[in-house]
Structures are given as C-alpha cells and as structure tokens.
Scaffold this active site. Structure first.
Site, mmCIF file in Angstrom:
data_model
loop_
_atom_site.group_PDB
_atom_site.id
_atom_site.type_symbol
_atom_site.label_atom_id
_atom_site.label_comp_id
_atom_site.label_asym_id
_atom_site.label_seq_id
_atom_site.Cartn_x
_atom_site.Cartn_y
_atom_site.Cartn_z
ATOM 1 N N SER A 81 0.837 -1.205 0.000
ATOM 2 C CA SER A 81 0.000 0.000 0.000
ATOM 3 C C SER A 81 0.871 1.254 0.000
ATOM 4 O O SER A 81 0.511 2.268 -0.599
ATOM 5 C CB SER A 81 -0.939 0.012 1.212
ATOM 6 O OG SER A 81 -1.908 -1.005 1.086
ATOM 7 N N SER A 137 -4.635 2.123 3.505
ATOM 8 C CA SER A 137 -4.614 0.942 4.365
ATOM 9 C C SER A 137 -5.858 0.116 4.119
ATOM 10 O O SER A 137 -6.973 0.590 4.366
ATOM 11 C CB SER A 137 -4.546 1.355 5.836
ATOM 12 O OG SER A 137 -4.659 0.232 6.685
ATOM 13 N N GLY A 138 -5.671 -1.099 3.644
ATOM 14 C CA GLY A 138 -6.810 -1.974 3.393
ATOM 15 C C GLY A 138 -7.643 -2.204 4.637
ATOM 16 O O GLY A 138 -8.868 -2.152 4.605
ATOM 17 N N GLY A 141 -7.245 -0.418 7.689
ATOM 18 C CA GLY A 141 -7.433 0.759 8.541
ATOM 19 C C GLY A 141 -7.011 0.496 9.972
ATOM 20 O O GLY A 141 -7.371 1.247 10.882
ATOM 21 N N THR A 150 -3.527 -0.725 10.784
ATOM 22 C CA THR A 150 -2.080 -0.866 10.900
ATOM 23 C C THR A 150 -1.559 0.066 11.989
ATOM 24 O O THR A 150 -1.773 1.280 11.930
ATOM 25 C CB THR A 150 -1.408 -0.559 9.545
ATOM 26 O OG1 THR A 150 -2.013 -1.366 8.541
ATOM 27 C CG2 THR A 150 0.084 -0.821 9.599
ATOM 28 N N GLU A 174 -4.793 -3.465 -3.273
ATOM 29 C CA GLU A 174 -3.675 -2.662 -3.776
ATOM 30 C C GLU A 174 -3.851 -2.302 -5.252
ATOM 31 O O GLU A 174 -3.680 -1.141 -5.632
ATOM 32 C CB GLU A 174 -2.367 -3.416 -3.558
ATOM 33 C CG GLU A 174 -2.049 -3.611 -2.093
ATOM 34 C CD GLU A 174 -1.326 -4.912 -1.785
ATOM 35 O OE1 GLU A 174 -1.091 -5.150 -0.591
ATOM 36 O OE2 GLU A 174 -0.996 -5.677 -2.720
#
Length: 177
Positions: free
Chosen positions: A43, A82-83, A85, A87, A144
């Site tokens: 990402s 961020s896939g 949300g 991280t 991505e």
C-alpha cells in the site's frame, strides 16, 4: 486466464466504488497547503506512485518516512492507504496528524476502522464483502491494485480538469535518474 481473472476482479471493485470519491479526493488535495502520503508494505508503494503523479501535477507532496519529509502542520493533508485501517504505525501517524490539526483521508477496503474513526474522510474502494480470498490474488493484491487504478484515474481527472500538459508534467519529472 489469469489476466482475465485480475481484470474482472479489479473492474468489479472499481464499479462498486462510488463515483464521487475522485472528486472528493481532488477537492481535499486542492484545499491542502501540503500533502503527505503514507501506507505500509505494498500500500505504501501504491502511495509512492500517487505521490509522484501529484508532484508531476504541481502539488507539494511528501511521502511519510522519507528522510527529507518535513513536519506536518495544520492545513496539511495526510492520505493514509490501508486496506484494514488498523495498521499500528499508521494509527500512530493519524493520531499525530489529527493532534496537529491536519486533515486526514483514509483510502481503505473497509468503511469502519480505527483510522477511519479519526479520518475526516474515508474513501472505501469497492465493498468490504468483495475482499474475500481470491485464488491467484493473495494477501491484499485486490485492494492494492484496485486502489492503484482508482488513484491513477483520479490523476487523470486532475490532469484533464486542470488542463495540465504532459510536457509540463515531464518538466517536473526527476532528471537525476
């Protein structure tokens, strides 16, 4: 066969992405004093692609984590890719930016997350249920690639609407490569 699988999956994600997301993102880009982009793993690489094109388009943009990245300030924009949300490092960046008074955009596969709760705007790419396992597209590939194409289309929108000539973009491109 595999090319058709990838193209079909990405197309379905982009078709499910609300049409107004690109305009909302461009509006925030245009209102920002400076733009900061962050992500983790692949990402982050998608963010690097986007940052480069924004620079070509004349925006003041930095990638978080580079040694020459300046401090973020009120009036700036932080874009988090961020896939999930969720991280941890990106949560910390978001908290810091929010404390300082920067605006925050989350680009994610989910509409509900820790970062999304802090963001001014969450741009969900596709729908959450479209991100189940896809054979041949492991570990975030669907998010991505979908996000990369969404952001490239957004750059196309910027270039078209602002009438930015390719020659102008080329003149801003790195010449120490």
């Amino acid at each position: 066969m595999h090319q058709e699988l990838v193209i079909s999956k990405i197309s379905s994600i982009l078709e499910a992405t609300p049409d107004g997301h690109d305009k909302a993102l461009v509006d925030m880009l245009d209102q920002a004093k400076r733009i900061f982009i962050s992500g983790a793993g692949r990402s982050k690489l998608v963010g690097n692609f986007f940052a480069m094109r924004l620079m070509h388009g004349g925006y003041d943009v930095s990638v978080v984590g580079e040694i020459v990245t300046p401090s973020i300030k009120a009036g700036d924009l932080l874009i988090i890719i961020s896939g999930s949300g969720e991280t941890e490092q990106l949560i910390a960046f978001t908290k810091k930016a929010k404390e300082i008074g920067a605006k925050i955009v989350l680009i994610s596969a989910k509409d509900d997350s820790t970062i999304g709760d802090m963001a001014d705007v969450t741009l969900q790419i596709g729908r959450a249920e479209q991100y189940g396992k896809v054979k041949g597209m492991p570990m975030g590939t669907v998010f991505e690639l979908s996000t990369l194409l969404f952001l490239e289309a957004t750059i196309s929108h910027v270039i078209h609407d602002k009438g930015i000539e390719e020659e102008i973009m080329r003149s801003r491109h790195a010449n120490l490569e």
